[in-house]
Design an enzyme around this catalytic site. Sequence first.
Site: not given
Length: 360
Positions: A192, A196, A219-220, A263
Amino acid sequence: MLKLVRNNIIDLPTNASLNYYWCSGFMISGFLGLQIVSGIILSLLYVADVNLSFSCIMELTSDSLFSWFVRYVHIWGVSFIFIIFIIHMGRALYYSSYTKVPVWNIGFILYLLMMVEAFLGYILPWHQMSYWAATVLTSVVQSVPLVGGKLYNFIVGGFSVTNTTLMRVFAAHVVVAFLIVGLSMLHLFYLHSVGSNNTLFAPSGYTDSVHFHSYYTNKDFYCLMLLYGLCVFFIFYNPDLVLDAEAYLQADPLVTPASIKPEWYFLVYYAMLRSISSKIGGLILVVVFLFVLWIPTNNFSCSYFMVRQFLFWFISTNIILLSYLGACHPEPPYVLISQISSMLSVLGLFIYKLGWSFNN
């Protein structure tokens, strides 16, 4: 507090050109929260003892639907976190988000801690594969020059993996989890602060901006609910898909599994380690790969270079190939292909990160 939430979630100016790949950070946070909640519940029911841990886990699985569901949520949550993390880092590499140095540095440390946390959690059930994976991977530490022996004794608490190791692993698993949460908040703070990146690699992350709410919150949450639903589907449809058959056998130091493998999210590094006969050589190869992956440089987005796009997908293909080779037996021709693919991955990543540089 309300002002802090409003400035960072509701009124945060965000670039309008961000696509669904930029939802991956929020989805990681969503699954991380799920892991914390399910992990706290499991930690209250778990017994860190080599004679009781396996039976404790089996009782959790068969005792009630709730404990069964919580355990498999924790198991599948790790896989989903790494799938999203790979997409998140892939997007960062493709669009050169590593030019945001503070955000990239904290994010890369989070990736390393996630791997450590996942490995520690994999040991806790104390089944055959977890015991032998712990034995094999911790033995790599012994190859570190000068301090390898002492470092190994410090990690395992003796000359081999024992009950002391299990107790240390359980304690470290809990501590690292909260360390990951703290660094996640720091990652968000730097994100922030600097803004971005965006698909067109515009000079400012806030060019053509919109408020984070309600466009990006919807959207998220849509993506997160979709993945939650997919996770629940796999849990009820095929819960053991990500588990090895050895996970239902109690650890036995006298019986070695026919094929020892970690894994799926560790298979890339496992293939690199096995590709070189010397333990120290394999360790150096993995460290070099991670170093080149981390090093932040000033590059334009792949969107502007067709050759760079080809190189990105070439590296991605090699990583997928190494993941497959890591699950194969260490025999010809898999070892030779692993050696070639490992070298090409490191070389390709080196050219990708240091080529097409520009000066600010």
